[in-house]
Design an enzyme around this catalytic site. Sequence first.
Site, PDB file in Angstrom:
ATOM      1  N   ARG B  88       4.745 -26.847  30.487  1.00 52.90           N
ATOM      2  CA  ARG B  88       3.591 -27.572  30.326  1.00 52.90           C
ATOM      3  C   ARG B  88       4.274 -28.972  29.948  1.00 52.90           C
ATOM      4  NH1 ARG B  88      -1.890 -25.791  27.725  1.00 52.90           N
ATOM      5  NH2 ARG B  88      -2.508 -27.287  29.334  1.00 52.90           N
ATOM      6  N   ASP B 236      -2.085 -33.469  21.220  1.00 52.10           N
ATOM      7  CA  ASP B 236      -0.989 -32.704  21.901  1.00 52.10           C
ATOM      8  C   ASP B 236       0.308 -33.564  21.768  1.00 52.10           C
ATOM      9  OD1 ASP B 236      -3.634 -31.769  23.220  1.00 52.10           O
ATOM     10  OD2 ASP B 236      -1.996 -30.291  23.711  1.00 52.10           O
ATOM     11  N   LYS B 247      -6.942 -33.157  24.532  1.00 51.55           N
ATOM     12  CA  LYS B 247      -7.660 -32.483  25.493  1.00 51.55           C
ATOM     13  C   LYS B 247      -8.560 -33.534  26.517  1.00 51.55           C
ATOM     14  CE  LYS B 247      -7.565 -29.281  26.668  1.00 51.55           C
ATOM     15  NZ  LYS B 247      -6.513 -29.008  27.993  1.00 51.55           N
TER      16      LYS B 247
END
Lengths: 348, 348
Positions: B88, B236, B247
Amino acid sequence: MIKPLDYRDGVLYFLDQRRLPQEETYVPCRTDQEVAEAIRSMIVRGAPAIGIAAAFGMVLGARRLAARTSGELLAGLEGVAATLTATRPTARNLFWGVERMRACALRCRDRAVEDICRELEAEALRVWEEDIAGNRKIGQAGQKFLGDGSAVLTHCNAGALATGGYGTAIGVVRAAVEAGKKLVVYVDETRPFLQGSRLTAWELLKDGIPLRLITDSMAGHLMKRGVIQAVIVGADRIAANGDVANKIGTYMLAVLAKENGLPFYVAAPFSTIDLSVSSGEEIPIEERPAREVTHLAGEALAPEGVEVCNPAFDVTPAAYVTAMFTDRGAIFPPFAENLARAAGEKVD
Amino acid sequence: MIKPLDYRDGVLYFLDQRRLPQEETYVPCRTDQEVAEAIRSMIVRGAPAIGIAAAFGMVLGARRLAARTSGELLAGLEGVAATLTATRPTARNLFWGVERMRACALRCRDRAVEDICRELEAEALRVWEEDIAGNRKIGQAGQKFLGDGSAVLTHCNAGALATGGYGTAIGVVRAAVEAGKKLVVYVDETRPFLQGSRLTAWELLKDGIPLRLITDSMAGHLMKRGVIQAVIVGADRIAANGDVANKIGTYMLAVLAKENGLPFYVAAPFSTIDLSVSSGEEIPIEERPAREVTHLAGEALAPEGVEVCNPAFDVTPAAYVTAMFTDRGAIFPPFAENLARAAGEKVD
């Protein structure tokens, strides 16, 4: 053309919007109570479509009453009107549709019961036809504001399914496409009922209009990245000062459009405008069942026992609205003044 | 206490976050490849939790290599690192966790293979413990900004499940509750993966912290109505200038908070801060599969063939952030200056 409803031999049929896009089934309604239940359970939704449904609900109610005298019929119609208007509190068109039918009944109160019923039926058919014609005028008024090659964001479903059959916000998109413009429509999925992913995406795919489906949370990101050039939505009720009640999430888009320097357009027929409420603060906001948020297709999305808020609409203050596209043309700020002026004009 | 992961006898267990809240099952991972797949498929998610998972992934990778020499082990670990970091792209902690383990291996490169493996295991356990301790510091730094009796809005899951076991944004809520304050948490459901309704709601219910679940589209309406007093989210990746990747949907909340005069707080450990990227523009935004938007629990939500955008994150410019709560205390604007200063300080 997509037919969100149909009327044949005294039966009103609704394309069941709860089952789209998986199934295209029509639900027959033979009485005003069945129409009321179809509105409440959102078999039919969208402010203009609810207005048309209510008009036919009055026709079916008038027949169900089987009144012996016109006085009995008119008295009975008050109960029918109450049943229909008790279904959903926010959309103006529901009350407008019932009011228009009541006025029709009053106009021909001196005639025979069967004549009045026939007049009511003709009036409901006119409400329906006029809605589609009005949608086309909205489309003409609005389409010139959508640039060729642009990407337009919409929320909920303000398309054929929300109206008599052409659409308000999506009607503007259709008119732009008919005028030869290439557009891409970004479609908010519109939780919790998913009118965007289930209905708007279905309509646009059917008509071959390019679209991209997004979650409601992605709209801001795409605006900031310069992907979107304009926002266009429908309305459930517009106050005299231009405040707009529309599907929950609309206010967020209006704020984001302002922050990103994008135009925010509202497309609606005049039957959505309620000059009797001075501002959006006075518009009742429907609270829907928690289960719409916690469950999907019978599947639990959240732990049991969780408390939920589920307001179905929000109010976008007039200050965020760039222009309104109506069946009486495009209306610009100051809305209080310009809505009142347009309301005084006769529709052509 | 909620255990998002566990490590016993050389096996890493993840509480399967795809199955919550319906099922509480742990998925065992015995190799680095299994850990990578767990990260990719979001069995484990949340930036700090991914960092811890990656650290243990390096341990499992080191064992799987069965290297005969430390040189062979260190060379092999490069491949393990590549496998883990390819999962990711957005969360900083993934890269941070792998980097920290690589540095550990380098520090003890002159020792026996088994010693290095043991050191790596001890380091991963420290990463985990330090994350929980860091969360508690974040909680202490932030809780004083949440007023007694206030309603706090959060997005996604920045709770125990996103971390080693206490939470960043939800850690601040926990710390406030532990300090005796009464709070209500408004939980955005967070489409498309529903981290809010499935994970945050589950955590808060389990801990007896009052909550109300809403769709992402309701946040603005509730802010405008004065229901919400503050917004708090995790992160993040945070760029050197204070831009925050989090998000998808976070940026919308930040804009709405500003428009409504509400504070917008970000809670994150320093391992989320990436001083090597100067602004949010440089943070790669992961695009996830379309099916996350079009399907839910195997059920189609949209017509077949619809095109979808599914960016998993967005970037909130630093200008919208009121304060950041970190394991090195609360940090205020100007962030470029104050993040650099805090980065220079040793953690106590």
